[in-house]
Write a protein that holds these residues in place. Sequence first.
Motif, PDB file in Angstrom:
ATOM      1  N   LYS A  37      44.427  43.388  34.715  1.00  0.00           N
ATOM      2  CA  LYS A  37      44.562  43.765  36.127  1.00  0.00           C
ATOM      3  C   LYS A  37      43.365  44.635  36.566  1.00  0.00           C
ATOM      4  O   LYS A  37      42.784  44.417  37.623  1.00  0.00           O
TER       5      LYS A  37
ATOM      6  N   GLU B 191      40.706  43.827  39.518  1.00  0.00           N
ATOM      7  CA  GLU B 191      40.472  44.709  40.673  1.00  0.00           C
ATOM      8  C   GLU B 191      38.974  45.007  40.828  1.00  0.00           C
ATOM      9  O   GLU B 191      38.449  45.020  41.938  1.00  0.00           O
TER      10      GLU B 191
ATOM     11  N   ASP C  46      50.594  46.785  45.000  1.00  0.00           N
ATOM     12  CA  ASP C  46      50.036  45.432  45.095  1.00  0.00           C
ATOM     13  C   ASP C  46      50.900  44.563  46.018  1.00  0.00           C
ATOM     14  O   ASP C  46      50.379  43.697  46.724  1.00  0.00           O
TER      15      ASP C  46
ATOM     16  N   GLU D 164      46.403  38.835  43.134  1.00  0.00           N
ATOM     17  CA  GLU D 164      47.322  39.935  43.464  1.00  0.00           C
ATOM     18  C   GLU D 164      48.765  39.560  43.146  1.00  0.00           C
ATOM     19  O   GLU D 164      49.581  40.415  42.802  1.00  0.00           O
TER      20      GLU D 164
ATOM     21  N   HIS E 148      49.398  40.461  39.762  1.00  0.00           N
ATOM     22  CA  HIS E 148      49.528  41.915  39.617  1.00  0.00           C
ATOM     23  C   HIS E 148      50.924  42.377  39.998  1.00  0.00           C
ATOM     24  O   HIS E 148      51.510  43.231  39.334  1.00  0.00           O
TER      25      HIS E 148
HETATM   26 FE   FE2 Z   1      45.860  44.135  42.608  1.00  0.00          FE
END
Ligand code: FE2
Length: 326
Positions: free
Chosen positions: A84, A88, A146, A175, A178
């Motif tokens: 993750k 990002e 998120d 996302e 996530h």
């Molecule tokens: Fe994220």
Amino acid sequence: MYHYIEYGPTDGPRDDQEKYDRFMERIEAGEKIEADDWMPEEYRVALIKLISMHGISEIMGALPEKEWTPKAPTMKRKLGIMAKVQDEMGHGQLLLRVAEDLMKPYGKTRKDLMEDLLSGDLKFHNVFHMPTKTWADAGMVGWLVDGAAIISQTNMLDASYGPYQRALQRICQEEVFHAQHGEAIIMALAEGTEHQRAILQESLNRWWPSLLMFFGPASADTTGSSKQDIMIKYKIRKSNNEELRQAFLDKYLPRVFSLGLTVPDETVHYDEKEERWVYQQPDWDEFKRIIKNKGPRSKERLRLREVAYENNRWVRQALSKEAIGS
Ligand SMILES: [Fe+2]
Ligand SMILES: [Fe+2]
């Protein structure tokens, strides 16, 4: 901080009026605007502010998560968080490239954005000024932060600016992973021991005001409303801040309650007549202080970024045009 020439269709140079009308026709027709196309200054400036803030927030958001990589309870969770964090940082890179193209007419680069961040001129998202004290916070960031980002970003999936719209397609897909990673942590804690449930509830209590602030203030008497209007006018986004916050509450409050969790606001309820969630406003003065780098972790995170930026100078040099060309 550099200053843009700010002019709109009404007070702009007269010979731009025709270009502006043609531009608005394209926007209305749902056409995508590309980096080299003519665009009004107001549009360019709104995009630079939006995309640079989004890009830098992706990077600043990776910092509180990174803290949890060594502390995550199992190897599987460590790998999840590492993936993750990498995603990002990748989102940040992608977006800052998009911002860089838009800043070309001003002769500005990503380096300027980084310097603006460190000098306090470029703001990052309120949630990333907050501490992540417990393992439940690591889950909460994935699940609800998120989750909130997905709501705000899917609202721009059809944004009129092509390079941003295309970057968002990929970002939103990642996302979703996530949010699922965060949800898995939350589920495990919710089904766990009394202590695990207690840290989960404590985490939600602490994060609640930040989550409400996530979408920004709604009304015209606080900052942000004219920016919302500009972005809606140019079809960069579809909904205003309050509509996005309501969509978030619609999606997540039933899930929160179904896990037996509560939110620290006894007035929260759904008003059937008005078809909206009623809730107590967070402290918007506190919000303004937080985004001015006066939040609980603002200074530490900026310092960490500064140190990382210095330590990675050799990577930038190795990748520079001069180094590659030599
Ligand atoms: Fe994220
Ligand atoms: Fe992201």
